[in-house]
Design an enzyme around this catalytic site. Sequence first.
Site, mmCIF file in Angstrom:
data_model
loop_
_atom_site.group_PDB
_atom_site.id
_atom_site.type_symbol
_atom_site.label_atom_id
_atom_site.label_comp_id
_atom_site.label_asym_id
_atom_site.label_seq_id
_atom_site.Cartn_x
_atom_site.Cartn_y
_atom_site.Cartn_z
ATOM 1 C CD GLU A 167 47.144 35.868 -48.574
ATOM 2 O OE1 GLU A 167 46.753 35.562 -47.428
ATOM 3 O OE2 GLU A 167 48.218 35.483 -49.061
ATOM 4 C CG HIS A 217 47.688 28.450 -51.214
ATOM 5 N ND1 HIS A 217 48.699 27.645 -51.700
ATOM 6 C CD2 HIS A 217 48.181 28.997 -50.069
ATOM 7 C CE1 HIS A 217 49.746 27.723 -50.901
ATOM 8 N NE2 HIS A 217 49.461 28.525 -49.905
ATOM 9 C CG ASP A 233 53.771 34.953 -44.204
ATOM 10 O OD1 ASP A 233 53.632 36.122 -44.587
ATOM 11 O OD2 ASP A 233 53.356 33.966 -44.838
ATOM 12 C CB SER A 264 58.334 34.074 -50.951
ATOM 13 O OG SER A 264 57.835 33.575 -49.736
ATOM 14 N N GLY A 265 56.263 36.419 -49.624
ATOM 15 C CA GLY A 265 55.997 37.130 -48.379
ATOM 16 C C GLY A 265 56.566 36.414 -47.179
ATOM 17 C CG LEU A 266 57.308 31.826 -45.321
ATOM 18 C CD1 LEU A 266 57.060 32.094 -43.845
ATOM 19 C CD2 LEU A 266 56.920 30.396 -45.694
ATOM 20 C CG ASP A 286 51.106 39.133 -47.274
ATOM 21 O OD1 ASP A 286 51.394 38.007 -47.715
ATOM 22 O OD2 ASP A 286 51.812 39.730 -46.444
ATOM 23 C CE LYS A 333 49.622 35.783 -44.764
ATOM 24 N NZ LYS A 333 50.124 35.874 -46.159
ATOM 25 C CG ASP A 381 53.056 36.573 -51.063
ATOM 26 O OD1 ASP A 381 51.896 37.016 -51.036
ATOM 27 O OD2 ASP A 381 53.466 35.695 -50.270
ATOM 28 C CG ASN A 400 52.408 30.723 -43.803
ATOM 29 O OD1 ASN A 400 52.111 29.531 -43.824
ATOM 30 N ND2 ASN A 400 53.206 31.266 -44.704
ATOM 31 C CB SER A 401 48.238 29.452 -46.355
ATOM 32 O OG SER A 401 48.046 30.629 -47.076
ATOM 33 N NE ARG A 431 47.836 32.773 -51.335
ATOM 34 C CZ ARG A 431 49.001 32.717 -50.695
ATOM 35 N NH1 ARG A 431 50.067 33.315 -51.208
ATOM 36 N NH2 ARG A 431 49.113 32.072 -49.551
#
Length: 308
Positions: free
Chosen positions: A129, A203, A73, A61-63, A102, A135, A100, A137-138, A172
């Site tokens: 993504e 997502h 992130d 996981s990137g986060l 990104d 980026k 991940d 975080n979403s 993604r």
Amino acid sequence: MQYQPKSAVINRPERSSGSSLSQILRDEICSNSALSFLMEAHDALSGAIAKRAGFKSLWASGLSIASSLGYRDANEASWSQLVDVVERIVDSTELPVLVDGDGGFGNFNNARLLARKLHQRRAAGIALEDSCFPKINSFVGDRHPLADVNEFSGRLRAVKDTVADDLVLVARTEALIAGQGMDEAILRASAYAAAGADAILIHSSKTTAEEVLSFAAAWQHRLPVVIVPTKYYRTPVSAYRDAGISTVIWANHSMRSAIAAMMNVCGRIIAEESIAGIEPDIARLDEVFDLLRYDELADAEMRYLHLP
């Protein structure tokens, strides 16, 4: 040939001991066997714990990796730091790891360099993504600009041309996160499929699975669908099986549980000025030694270390 959705069969086929990690992950995501689950790992220790629990594949996981390094992130951690962490996860677990990536840390050239380095470190797959660099975080804020469809498709093609089938390529789309709607999500997924993606990660920041299930229905199994139910965690897994979803990623839960546990222990120790009260609630040292296979080291010493 159109992807056929996975059935509700729970037992997976036996793994071949000779299969590469990327092929094992491809079988997990793209085959017609049961719904697959990937567990988050952010370092070698969390990967080993996930393996001990029974998970067969991991999500780097990137986060979680950024958080474990003390970064946000937001592409604050570099691609080379990410690659180093992934190498330790793979070495410690020998499990397939979907990374991940990104947005690829830049344009097509950065993305293909990242993919090549991940392949060298034995990662099994990469998820990219359609976000702009850097980026965010979403789930942070409400400004999530999307990359141009054609430009991002070029990133995917560059990765595919560089690593071919040596890495599973998951595209993604953040179209629903950005509020662009279902038509845009389908348009982007279609373009990414044409660019060579092996699966589509859709997502959503909604607290119900309605969006992702609607996407799955409209997508009609053209490629496997991967989801990340961080926000819509109350949805039963049976709904994903019924929808023909390929893979569920539990994306950040080891990191978040570690934060909660460490905050609790540190707070209690400073308040109580003692460790006596917390000892029953933390891992014993022998559990640490068992998890990291100190017994193997002792056996190896008996074989190789000939002391006078």
